[in-house]
Design a protein around this motif. Structure first.
Motif, mmCIF file in Angstrom:
data_model
loop_
_atom_site.group_PDB
_atom_site.id
_atom_site.type_symbol
_atom_site.label_atom_id
_atom_site.label_comp_id
_atom_site.label_asym_id
_atom_site.label_seq_id
_atom_site.Cartn_x
_atom_site.Cartn_y
_atom_site.Cartn_z
ATOM 1 N N ALA B 14 0.849 -1.186 0.000
ATOM 2 C CA ALA B 14 0.000 0.000 0.000
ATOM 3 C C ALA B 14 0.886 1.238 0.000
ATOM 4 N N GLY B 16 0.649 5.553 0.569
ATOM 5 C CA GLY B 16 -0.187 6.598 1.126
ATOM 6 C C GLY B 16 0.662 7.793 1.499
ATOM 7 N N HIS B 33 -0.118 8.954 13.868
ATOM 8 C CA HIS B 33 -0.618 9.059 12.492
ATOM 9 C C HIS B 33 -0.174 7.842 11.662
ATOM 10 N N TRP B 37 -2.536 4.816 10.104
ATOM 11 C CA TRP B 37 -2.517 4.447 8.692
ATOM 12 C C TRP B 37 -2.353 2.938 8.543
ATOM 13 N N GLU B 40 -5.650 1.427 9.324
ATOM 14 C CA GLU B 40 -6.610 1.722 8.263
ATOM 15 C C GLU B 40 -6.442 0.809 7.049
ATOM 16 N N ILE B 41 -5.206 0.524 6.666
ATOM 17 C CA ILE B 41 -4.989 -0.329 5.498
ATOM 18 C C ILE B 41 -5.004 -1.808 5.870
ATOM 19 N N PHE B 149 -1.512 -8.558 4.908
ATOM 20 C CA PHE B 149 -2.638 -7.784 5.426
ATOM 21 C C PHE B 149 -3.557 -8.721 6.206
ATOM 22 N N GLY B 154 -8.406 -4.498 3.648
ATOM 23 C CA GLY B 154 -7.433 -3.410 3.550
ATOM 24 C C GLY B 154 -6.865 -3.225 2.157
ATOM 25 N N VAL B 155 -7.127 -4.187 1.288
ATOM 26 C CA VAL B 155 -6.568 -4.127 -0.061
ATOM 27 C C VAL B 155 -7.687 -3.810 -1.045
#
Lengths: 156, 156, 156
Positions: B14, B16, B33, B37, B40-41, B149, B154-155
């Motif tokens: 991923a 970002g 942060h 992230w 989140e992924i 993952f 997440g993908v």
């Protein structure tokens, strides 16, 4: 100017760590430990990441031939981050704040390509933990390898 | 001395970024942060790379316990790269050339192994943007994760 | 605050290297060489690692706009690691030990995310070899790319 070696084997990864017992301020060569870990997991072609989990010890890649180089590197770090009464953070001893500065000026993480099971280090390169505190400490280096493996034996 | 944890799950990646608004010269903690992230992924086991897209702000991993450490680190950087009339490059203000030197002495990119969804940071380690300019700036950190993952969620 | 771009394409990798002929102490821009290598192998989205196989030359990412910045960076390195009779290691010339210190204070390896075939460098960022020795040298940078490729043409 360019060379290339591209690999089709399926990629996999391994995590690990080594613990180094330092003898107080100084360099400790961990090249062999990292090479042994790559052999143990059966690493072939990929990327090794070494990450030290501390802020008063750090990593560096430096000359491995003349031990005097390390003497001069340590003195240089002492001059760049001298002990003294001028630090606000002084509750952990006079060697602690200089240790943080020295860590900031050197490396916490290093990425090293691996080819044919070996790190692509130059002839005179060794990978060192630099202990910045005066007393001996246990220092942990997290390891991560991503790439191909010689055989499934290394992948559990 | 050695530990190992090898993963068989298929690898993916991923990309970002995060944008940090700085308040002028100083440290800004971005650990949370980056951790957000990764959550989140849906990152599980792999390697996180953080890369700051600037040459007058940089990255470092430093102590997160006593805020005074950051005061001393900033003062130390000011002594290593003082403002003054001795720079050839002076068209962008007196704080610009020292900012480039400080960036060169610290980190532009950091690689951090990720295990079980979390960066393998030590107990006292935080990841910081160091703003070297006097005025506030928008700073962008490019992120890259490569590994497994937790699920396909997440993908995308 | 967060952005994300996740890729499903199968991952592969490439190893390579570039050799840079330096002109003695100074900066040498290798951004284009690295970009060319990524194009040549057909890199799409992933992570590029550049690793210099020397301990008296190093890597840095710095401003590419005003060449005067490099003049000041070199002077700053000279002040942080001056030549002089105070080094124990002096058998390889007066510029050797300062070169090792300068290498320790800058970077041996750099990890750079790659998106759409290009490094995610900021507008003003270039990647440089810093030669720390007085005389010209051949310097080798090992390259590793891990990620997706635009087509199988890049994967041999």
């Amino acid at each position: 100017m360019l060379a290339q070696d591209t690999v089709r084997h399926p990629l996999s990864q391994a995590h690990g760590h080594i613990v180094v017992e330092t003898n107080g301020a100084g360099f400790q060569d961990v090249t062999r430990h990292l090479a042994n870990w790559l052999t143990e997991i059966g690493a072939e072609n990929g990327l090794l990441t070494a990450f030290i989990r501390h802020t008063s010890a750090s990593l560096t890649i430096q000359e491995n031939a003349d031990p005097n180089v390390q003497v001069d590197l340590l003195r240089s770090l002492d001059q760049l981050a001298p002990q003294g009464p001028h630090y606000v953070h002084d509750t952990e001893g006079p060697d602690d704040m200089p240790a943080h500065i020295k860590s900031m000026l050197t490396s916490t993480s290093l990425g090293i390509p691996v080819v044919g099971g070996s790190m692509v280090l130059g002839t005179w390169q060794g990978l060192y933990v630099i202990e910045h505190r005066s007393r001996p400490h246990s220092r942990e280096i997290a390891l991560h390898y991503l790439g191909t493996f010689f055989s499934d034996a290394g992948v559990q």
